[in-house]
Motif scaffolding. Structure first.
Motif, PDB file in Angstrom:
ATOM      1  N   THR A  88      -4.510  -4.050 -12.667  1.00 43.99           N
ATOM      2  CA  THR A  88      -5.026  -2.812 -13.246  1.00 43.99           C
ATOM      3  C   THR A  88      -5.974  -2.062 -12.312  1.00 43.99           C
ATOM      4  N   VAL A  89      -6.530  -2.738 -11.319  1.00 43.77           N
ATOM      5  CA  VAL A  89      -7.471  -2.068 -10.409  1.00 43.77           C
ATOM      6  C   VAL A  89      -6.787  -1.575  -9.137  1.00 43.77           C
ATOM      7  N   ARG A  90      -5.475  -1.747  -9.046  1.00 40.12           N
ATOM      8  CA  ARG A  90      -4.760  -1.230  -7.869  1.00 40.12           C
ATOM      9  C   ARG A  90      -4.726   0.292  -7.928  1.00 40.12           C
ATOM     10  N   LYS A  91      -5.214   0.928  -6.890  1.00 33.34           N
ATOM     11  CA  LYS A  91      -5.280   2.385  -6.842  1.00 33.34           C
ATOM     12  C   LYS A  91      -4.816   2.894  -5.484  1.00 33.34           C
ATOM     13  N   GLY A  92      -4.468   4.163  -5.459  1.00 36.10           N
ATOM     14  CA  GLY A  92      -4.124   4.813  -4.204  1.00 36.10           C
ATOM     15  C   GLY A  92      -2.981   4.133  -3.467  1.00 36.10           C
ATOM     16  N   LYS A  93      -3.158   3.940  -2.160  1.00 37.60           N
ATOM     17  CA  LYS A  93      -2.113   3.320  -1.343  1.00 37.60           C
ATOM     18  C   LYS A  93      -1.836   1.880  -1.754  1.00 37.60           C
ATOM     19  N   ASN A  94      -2.851   1.219  -2.300  1.00 38.61           N
ATOM     20  CA  ASN A  94      -2.672  -0.175  -2.717  1.00 38.61           C
ATOM     21  C   ASN A  94      -1.802  -0.287  -3.968  1.00 38.61           C
ATOM     22  N   ALA A  95      -1.607   0.824  -4.685  1.00 40.51           N
ATOM     23  CA  ALA A  95      -0.777   0.807  -5.888  1.00 40.51           C
ATOM     24  C   ALA A  95       0.701   1.000  -5.573  1.00 40.51           C
ATOM     25  N   ILE A  96       0.998   1.346  -4.332  1.00 35.05           N
ATOM     26  CA  ILE A  96       2.391   1.579  -3.951  1.00 35.05           C
ATOM     27  C   ILE A  96       3.096   0.241  -3.738  1.00 35.05           C
ATOM     28  N   ASP A  97       4.186   0.027  -4.436  1.00 36.23           N
ATOM     29  CA  ASP A  97       5.040  -1.121  -4.155  1.00 36.23           C
ATOM     30  C   ASP A  97       6.224  -0.711  -3.293  1.00 36.23           C
ATOM     31  N   LEU A  98       6.834   0.428  -3.619  1.00 38.07           N
ATOM     32  CA  LEU A  98       7.962   0.885  -2.821  1.00 38.07           C
ATOM     33  C   LEU A  98       8.212   2.367  -3.051  1.00 38.07           C
ATOM     34  N   LYS A  99       8.225   3.107  -1.932  1.00 32.17           N
ATOM     35  CA  LYS A  99       8.628   4.506  -1.934  1.00 32.17           C
ATOM     36  C   LYS A  99       9.686   4.675  -0.860  1.00 32.17           C
ATOM     37  N   ILE A 100      10.690   5.484  -1.141  1.00 30.69           N
ATOM     38  CA  ILE A 100      11.775   5.701  -0.189  1.00 30.69           C
ATOM     39  C   ILE A 100      11.826   7.175   0.194  1.00 30.69           C
ATOM     40  N   SER A 101      11.952   7.413   1.496  1.00 29.07           N
ATOM     41  CA  SER A 101      12.066   8.780   2.007  1.00 29.07           C
ATOM     42  C   SER A 101      13.150   8.812   3.074  1.00 29.07           C
ATOM     43  N   ALA A 102      13.352   9.974   3.656  1.00 29.13           N
ATOM     44  CA  ALA A 102      14.358  10.115   4.713  1.00 29.13           C
ATOM     45  C   ALA A 102      14.000   9.298   5.944  1.00 29.13           C
ATOM     46  N   LYS A 103      12.694   9.024   6.136  1.00 26.77           N
ATOM     47  CA  LYS A 103      12.256   8.274   7.312  1.00 26.77           C
ATOM     48  C   LYS A 103      12.348   6.764   7.116  1.00 26.77           C
ATOM     49  N   GLY A 104      12.234   6.312   5.870  1.00 20.83           N
ATOM     50  CA  GLY A 104      12.265   4.876   5.634  1.00 20.83           C
ATOM     51  C   GLY A 104      11.514   4.497   4.367  1.00 20.83           C
ATOM     52  N   LEU A 105      10.852   3.349   4.405  1.00 23.09           N
ATOM     53  CA  LEU A 105      10.138   2.828   3.248  1.00 23.09           C
ATOM     54  C   LEU A 105       8.635   2.954   3.435  1.00 23.09           C
ATOM     55  N   THR A 106       7.937   3.155   2.335  1.00 22.40           N
ATOM     56  CA  THR A 106       6.491   3.027   2.308  1.00 22.40           C
ATOM     57  C   THR A 106       6.155   1.941   1.310  1.00 22.40           C
ATOM     58  N   VAL A 107       5.339   0.959   1.725  1.00 15.99           N
ATOM     59  CA  VAL A 107       5.027  -0.187   0.885  1.00 15.99           C
ATOM     60  C   VAL A 107       3.522  -0.275   0.670  1.00 15.99           C
ATOM     61  N   ARG A 108       3.087  -1.339   0.008  1.00 18.51           N
ATOM     62  CA  ARG A 108       1.679  -1.484  -0.368  1.00 18.51           C
ATOM     63  C   ARG A 108       0.755  -1.313   0.843  1.00 18.51           C
ATOM     64  N   GLY A 109      -0.321  -0.589   0.624  1.00 22.34           N
ATOM     65  CA  GLY A 109      -1.256  -0.307   1.705  1.00 22.34           C
ATOM     66  C   GLY A 109      -0.896   0.930   2.495  1.00 22.34           C
ATOM     67  N   GLY A 110       0.219   1.581   2.110  1.00 19.10           N
ATOM     68  CA  GLY A 110       0.659   2.770   2.828  1.00 19.10           C
ATOM     69  C   GLY A 110       1.406   2.476   4.114  1.00 19.10           C
ATOM     70  N   ASP A 111       1.748   1.211   4.362  1.00 18.01           N
ATOM     71  CA  ASP A 111       2.504   0.855   5.566  1.00 18.01           C
ATOM     72  C   ASP A 111       3.897   1.466   5.508  1.00 18.01           C
ATOM     73  N   GLU A 112       4.345   2.013   6.642  1.00 21.18           N
ATOM     74  CA  GLU A 112       5.645   2.670   6.707  1.00 21.18           C
ATOM     75  C   GLU A 112       6.629   1.830   7.509  1.00 21.18           C
ATOM     76  N   ILE A 113       7.851   1.765   7.020  1.00 19.78           N
ATOM     77  CA  ILE A 113       8.903   0.953   7.635  1.00 19.78           C
ATOM     78  C   ILE A 113      10.091   1.861   7.947  1.00 19.78           C
ATOM     79  N   PRO A 114      10.399   2.105   9.210  1.00 27.17           N
ATOM     80  CA  PRO A 114      11.551   2.942   9.568  1.00 27.17           C
ATOM     81  C   PRO A 114      12.869   2.266   9.171  1.00 27.17           C
ATOM     82  N   TRP A 115      13.849   3.065   8.825  1.00 25.15           N
ATOM     83  CA  TRP A 115      15.147   2.513   8.437  1.00 25.15           C
ATOM     84  C   TRP A 115      15.751   1.652   9.531  1.00 25.15           C
ATOM     85  N   ASP A 116      15.638   2.113  10.783  1.00 30.54           N
ATOM     86  CA  ASP A 116      16.317   1.403  11.876  1.00 30.54           C
ATOM     87  C   ASP A 116      15.641   0.092  12.264  1.00 30.54           C
TER      88      ASP A 116
END
Length: 206
Positions: A88-116
């Protein structure tokens, strides 16, 4: 990203919010309540000689069973409260489990993962056949994704297994009725981009 519609609104990403953990806290409270009801009477019965029990073994069964079951429920209740409160206290970037964009994935902490950088993905569907399902909720999605990388990345929570870097993305607590379509879309998106997805089933006895 394409919107995935569920019910009256569109769900775009796996972003944790407090309501996702309310059922966990509710189950934790019930586990503690029933655990205490069973444990302390069992403890009391163990401290006295029970009338009508012809043997010591019978007395152990009468008093020991509620103590053991109550103790298990208390332990799982405490674990559930810890998980729920932490969630319940997860906020902001720490609340992200998975976001998908044209560039790749964004995971907890706002870390970005390129598709390739992704070699393949493992999709895990968890099931529970335990006699006491203290923390299990069939209404939850109860899934996880393990993303395997071609080489190590500078992201948090990265682990190495059998010499290969990987990241596990848990989406257990999301309500299945709302998030199952999004999960299926994510699997299809990996495959559309030429990333193979291995489907696995595992038991989770909690």
């Amino acid at each position: 990203m394409k919107n995935v519609r569920s019910g009256k609104y569109a769900i775009r990403d796996f972003i944790s919010s407090s309501p996702h953990y309310w059922p966990t806290l509710d189950r934790a409270f019930k586990n503690l309540f029933f655990g205490l009801i069973m444990f302390f009477p069992g403890l009391y019965l163990a401290s006295i000689d029970l009338p009508g029990t012809p043997s010591y073994l019978a007395q152990i069964r009468v008093s020991g069973t509620p103590m053991v079951v109550g103790g298990i429920l208390i332990v799982f209740g405490c674990i559930g409260f810890a998980i729920g409160l932490k969630g319940t206290v997860r906020k902001g970037k720490n609340a992200i489990d998975l976001k998908i964009s044209a560039k790749g994935l964004t995971v907890r902490g706002g870390d970005e993962i390129p598709w390739d950088s992704i070699s393949h993905v493992t999709s895990i569907q968890y099931y529970n056949w335990a006699a006491i399902q203290a923390m299990w909720d069939r209404a939850d999605l109860n899934c996880a994704l393990v993303v395997h990388f071609k080489e190590p990345l500078d992201i948090s929570r990265l682990k190495t297994k059998d010499g290969a870097p990987q990241l596990k993305i848990n989406v257990f607590r999301y309500p299945a009725v709302d998030y199952k379509p999004l999960y299926e879309w994510v699997i299809a998106e990996f495959e559309r981009r030429g990333i193979s997805v291995d489907m696995k089933r595992k038991t989770k006895e909690t």
